[in-house]
Design a protein around this motif. Structure first.
Motif, PDB file in Angstrom:
ATOM      1  N   ARG A   1      44.849  64.878  45.284  1.00  0.00           N
ATOM      2  CA  ARG A   1      44.027  64.949  46.496  1.00  0.00           C
ATOM      3  C   ARG A   1      43.269  66.286  46.574  1.00  0.00           C
ATOM      4  NH1 ARG A   1      43.876  61.957  51.421  1.00  0.00           N
ATOM      5  NH2 ARG A   1      41.837  62.508  52.268  1.00  0.00           N
ATOM      6  N   GLY A   2      43.959  67.369  46.271  1.00  0.00           N
ATOM      7  CA  GLY A   2      43.302  68.669  46.295  1.00  0.00           C
ATOM      8  C   GLY A   2      42.214  68.775  45.240  1.00  0.00           C
TER       9      GLY A   2
ATOM     10  N   LEU B   1      37.318  65.626  40.948  1.00  0.00           N
ATOM     11  CA  LEU B   1      37.898  64.349  40.531  1.00  0.00           C
ATOM     12  C   LEU B   1      36.845  63.418  39.938  1.00  0.00           C
ATOM     13  CD1 LEU B   1      40.769  63.268  40.547  1.00  0.00           C
ATOM     14  CD2 LEU B   1      40.333  62.261  42.789  1.00  0.00           C
ATOM     15  N   LEU B   2      35.756  63.214  40.657  1.00  0.00           N
ATOM     16  CA  LEU B   2      34.671  62.342  40.205  1.00  0.00           C
ATOM     17  C   LEU B   2      33.326  62.984  40.567  1.00  0.00           C
ATOM     18  CD1 LEU B   2      36.135  58.893  41.327  1.00  0.00           C
ATOM     19  CD2 LEU B   2      35.838  59.631  38.969  1.00  0.00           C
TER      20      LEU B   2
ATOM     21  N   VAL C   1      41.817  57.646  33.005  1.00  0.00           N
ATOM     22  CA  VAL C   1      41.950  56.254  33.449  1.00  0.00           C
ATOM     23  C   VAL C   1      41.351  56.083  34.843  1.00  0.00           C
ATOM     24  CG1 VAL C   1      43.603  54.443  34.039  1.00  0.00           C
ATOM     25  CG2 VAL C   1      43.959  55.855  31.997  1.00  0.00           C
ATOM     26  N   HIS C   2      41.572  57.057  35.704  1.00  0.00           N
ATOM     27  CA  HIS C   2      41.023  57.014  37.065  1.00  0.00           C
ATOM     28  C   HIS C   2      39.498  56.923  37.035  1.00  0.00           C
ATOM     29  CE1 HIS C   2      40.840  57.968  41.385  1.00  0.00           C
ATOM     30  NE2 HIS C   2      39.870  58.809  41.081  1.00  0.00           N
TER      31      HIS C   2
ATOM     32  N   ASN D   1      37.651  61.324  46.740  1.00  0.00           N
ATOM     33  CA  ASN D   1      38.382  62.394  47.438  1.00  0.00           C
ATOM     34  C   ASN D   1      39.870  62.443  47.104  1.00  0.00           C
ATOM     35  OD1 ASN D   1      39.733  60.460  49.036  1.00  0.00           O
ATOM     36  ND2 ASN D   1      38.323  60.683  50.759  1.00  0.00           N
ATOM     37  N   GLY D   2      40.353  61.513  46.298  1.00  0.00           N
ATOM     38  CA  GLY D   2      41.742  61.550  45.874  1.00  0.00           C
ATOM     39  C   GLY D   2      42.703  60.809  46.771  1.00  0.00           C
TER      40      GLY D   2
END
Length: 381
Positions: free
Chosen positions: A49-50, A57-58, A93-94, A119-120
């Motif tokens: 999340r952080g 993350l993306l 994978v995410h 945003n996780g």
């Protein structure tokens, strides 16, 4: 010191600043906990999340869905830094799963899931492999039967990365007849989903912080609007459409691992004394490390070139296949050569080189076995 690399247009000041931010975050927030995550067999979902809130993350997702609208090079830089820190491959994978939704989802599906993947809040996984079906996706047996306003899913999957920790799962299921035309992708929100069950965490020889699980579907009912793209029978084409990018998510960590193994071995060879002199003074050691340094430079040069072609929309499938198989072959070769120079210490898991050795082997298997990559290349010769 390795030779200077050609500076492609994607390698600008902005992406280098991004790389430094990612590196610092990993060192502060991930690395101190990594040994504990290895011991428990997974990275807790909330950890990501952080990473998402920082925009790591993306970053390549459109601003409309919470991303930065950056090029794919930013995602590959994040993967590069994660691999250099020995972080597992969960986020590869995410991002693959997220790109299926981005590329093929309806607008309603994109609005529903992409912001939470960015945003996780959600961690994604892809359920392809089955106990009796690996590379040959046309043989998938998990079935999604249409029933009223939804689908009922029955079957089992195995070797699923993020299978234990994910809360969004893209399932490859058969909605039609035999062969590739009968496959569809169905998106599941797995928390408290009746009929969905996570089996045991599978014990692997490496990548111990990456959760790999068995998944079971016993009459799992989902609404029809969770069929990705809204049309049955498109699953195989959807899976094939993202392959160049997916191969790069394997080739980039291969380059990172090679460079890490080289640095670890150089540091060790400078300090380790053999017959009263540093190990690095021995001709065999110097020759071996010269070979490794050459491989590291050539692999990184190839990967950087492929990254530029990917950003430009010109990375063809065959070049991506070559990057996947050749870079991972070099990864395994290099880590083996470097471990040998550590002697008995290289076989102890407290040494990073031992962990790299165990983690590298699967790179030649997942994402399409290297033998399959070579066959696909040969078909175009």
């Amino acid at each position: 010191m390795l030779p200077q690399l050609h500076r492609h247009s994607w390698m600008d000041e902005s992406i280098e600043a991004f790389r430094e931010q990612v590196r610092r975050y990993i060192a502060a927030e991930f690395s101190p906990h990594l040994d504990g995550w290895r011991r428990q067999g997974y990275v807790p979902r909330q950890v990501w999340r952080g990473f998402g809130e920082m925009g790591f993350l993306l970053p390549e997702m459109d601003e409309a869905y919470g991303g930065a609208g950056a090029s794919l090079a930013y995602q590959l830089v994040a993967q590069d830094e994660l691999a250099k820190a020995e972080m597992p491959n969960n986020l590869a994978v995410h991002t693959i799963a997220s790109h299926y939704i981005r590329a093929y989802g309806t607008e309603a599906q994109k609005q529903r899931w992409l912001p939470r993947l960015v945003n996780g809040e959600m961690l994604a996984a892809i359920a392809m492999t089955e106990p009796g079906c690996g590379t040959d996706l046309k043989a998938i047996g998990t079935r999604a039967r249409r029933d009223g306003g939804g689908y009922v899913i029955d079957g089992a999957k195995t070797f699923i990365t993020n299978g234990f920790t994910c809360n969004l799962l893209i399932v490859v299921a058969r909605t039609g007849g035999p062969g590739s035309r009968g496959l569809s992708l169905i998106v599941l929100e797995t928390e408290d989903l009746p009929g969905f069950r996570v089996g045991r965490l599978l014990e692997k020889i490496g990548l111990h912080a990456s959760d790999t699980a068995e998944l079971f579907f016993d009459g799992v009912r989902v609404p029809a609007d969770q069929l990705l793209g809204g049309e049955e029978g498109q699953g195989f084409g959807q899976l094939m459409g993202q392959l160049p990018y997916e191969r790069m998510l394997i080739a980039v960590p291969a380059a990172a691992t090679i460079e890490l193994a080289l640095q670890l071995t150089l540091d060790y060879a400078r300090e380790r004394k053999v017959f009263g002199a540093p190990l690095l003074d021995m001709q065999n050691t110097r020759f071996k490390l010269a070979e490794v340094a050459t491989i590291a430079h050539v692999v990184r040069t190839f990967v950087n070139d492929c990254t530029q072609r990917l950003v430009d929309g010109k990375l063809d499938a065959e070049a991506a296949y070559m990057a996947k198989w050749w870079c991972t072959e070099q990864q395994c070769r290099v880590v083996d050569e470097c471990l040998q120079l550590f002697g008995g210490y290289g076989y102890m898991t407290e040494y990073p080189i031992a962990r790299l050795y165990a983690a590298s082997r699967v790179q030649k298997i997942y994402g399409g076995a290297n033998e399959v990559m070579k066959d696909l290349i040969a078909r175009k010769l």
